[in-house]
Scaffold this motif. Sequence first.
Motif, short mmCIF file in Angstrom:
data_model
loop_
_atom_site.label_atom_id
_atom_site.label_comp_id
_atom_site.label_asym_id
_atom_site.label_seq_id
_atom_site.Cartn_x
_atom_site.Cartn_y
_atom_site.Cartn_z
N LYS A 137 28.29 40.34 50.00
CA LYS A 137 28.83 39.27 49.16
C LYS A 137 30.34 39.20 49.35
CE LYS A 137 25.27 39.69 45.59
NZ LYS A 137 24.99 39.92 44.15
N LEU A 138 30.86 37.98 49.42
CA LEU A 138 32.28 37.76 49.56
C LEU A 138 32.68 36.54 48.74
CD1 LEU A 138 35.07 38.33 50.83
CD2 LEU A 138 34.37 36.87 52.75
N SER A 139 33.59 36.74 47.78
CA SER A 139 34.09 35.66 46.95
C SER A 139 35.58 35.47 47.20
CB SER A 139 33.85 35.96 45.46
OG SER A 139 32.47 36.10 45.18
N LEU A 140 36.02 34.22 47.23
CA LEU A 140 37.42 33.89 47.46
C LEU A 140 37.95 33.09 46.27
CD1 LEU A 140 37.21 32.80 51.21
CD2 LEU A 140 37.75 35.07 50.30
N GLU A 141 39.20 33.39 45.85
CA GLU A 141 39.80 32.71 44.71
C GLU A 141 41.23 32.31 45.05
OE1 GLU A 141 37.42 35.17 41.17
OE2 GLU A 141 39.60 35.38 41.42
N VAL A 142 41.68 31.19 44.49
CA VAL A 142 43.06 30.74 44.67
C VAL A 142 43.46 29.91 43.46
CG1 VAL A 142 42.37 28.67 45.96
CG2 VAL A 142 44.68 29.61 46.23
N GLY A 143 44.72 30.04 43.06
CA GLY A 143 45.20 29.24 41.95
C GLY A 143 46.59 29.65 41.50
N ARG A 169 48.35 32.91 43.14
CA ARG A 169 47.46 34.07 43.25
C ARG A 169 46.29 33.75 44.16
NH1 ARG A 169 42.64 35.44 41.01
NH2 ARG A 169 42.15 37.69 40.85
N THR A 170 46.04 34.61 45.15
CA THR A 170 44.88 34.51 46.02
C THR A 170 44.14 35.84 45.98
OG1 THR A 170 46.19 35.16 47.95
CG2 THR A 170 45.91 32.80 47.54
N ALA A 171 42.82 35.80 46.05
CA ALA A 171 42.03 37.02 45.95
C ALA A 171 40.77 36.91 46.79
CB ALA A 171 41.67 37.31 44.49
N ALA A 172 40.35 38.04 47.33
CA ALA A 172 39.09 38.15 48.06
C ALA A 172 38.34 39.36 47.50
CB ALA A 172 39.33 38.32 49.56
N LYS A 173 37.09 39.15 47.09
CA LYS A 173 36.26 40.22 46.52
C LYS A 173 35.05 40.43 47.42
CE LYS A 173 37.66 38.85 41.85
NZ LYS A 173 37.21 38.46 40.49
N PHE A 174 34.98 41.63 47.99
CA PHE A 174 33.94 41.95 48.98
C PHE A 174 33.04 43.06 48.46
CE2 PHE A 174 32.52 44.59 52.58
CZ PHE A 174 31.77 43.65 53.28
N GLU A 175 31.74 42.89 48.66
CA GLU A 175 30.76 43.90 48.26
C GLU A 175 29.73 44.07 49.37
OE1 GLU A 175 27.27 44.69 44.87
OE2 GLU A 175 28.80 43.13 44.56
N GLN A 176 29.51 45.31 49.80
CA GLN A 176 28.55 45.62 50.84
C GLN A 176 27.59 46.69 50.34
OE1 GLN A 176 28.07 44.28 54.12
NE2 GLN A 176 26.18 45.44 53.82
N LYS A 177 26.31 46.37 50.28
CA LYS A 177 25.29 47.34 49.92
C LYS A 177 24.82 48.03 51.20
CE LYS A 177 21.09 47.85 47.18
NZ LYS A 177 20.05 47.14 46.40
#
Length: 247
Positions: A137-143, A169-177
């Motif tokens: 899973k990979l989520s990207l945020e900006v604002g 603010r920019t962000a990337a949230k990564f999750e690897q099972k």
Amino acid sequence: MLRATSLFITLGLSHSAWALVPPDYQEPPSDFSAEIEAGLQINTGNTESSSFNGRTKLVYDTDKFRQEGVFKAYFASDSEKTTSEKYDVQLQSSYKIYSGYIFARGDFTEDRFGSYTRISTVSTGYGFDAISGDSTKLSLEVGPGYRYNLPQVSESVPDPEADREIILRTAAKFEQKIHEYTSFNADLTAETGEANNTVTLDMSYKNTLFQDWAFKIGMNIKYTEVVPEGSKQTDTVTTFNLLYTFK
């Protein structure tokens, strides 16, 4: 005759209950989940010490909204005095739309020994899932956002003024099972302003021990471009925690 009738009714009710609640029945999943962890902490950078830390994460996730709160506490001391005392609060509310989600977020830090003793950031923006698989899973945020920084007191600046500025603010949230019992997470956040820039990398490796208990290794690295005189630009916190998850 009365005893036989009672036995027949009892057997009939038991059979009905068995039919209504099969042996493999499981409770439906809850919208609420939580993580509680605590363990050993090792600090390098502006703080050189080792001690204990605690973290609590609360999530309420529905079809339309996702509410998330993270609360962290760090405390360390040596034989003479307290050497580290820091508290973090992260709150985010997201409204889900067809193409992603709109969020409002607040990050608040009280750090007695940090280069900045008080940091408050509020932001809003848009996020979306770039990858949404069963294992990855990979989520990207900006604002845009607003940041308040209060520098540490020093001999040259005994009464420092707080820095206030508009940021992006920019962000990337990564999750690897990795497999059924092991997962890896990495969150990368950048805050860009006219006077100062920060980059934070928060990584963790979690291995389930049994049922809802897991062992977790975490590392938080924060780089601040402009810091008060005598402070270091990079702070690193490494944790070894026992984690409990419940829903």
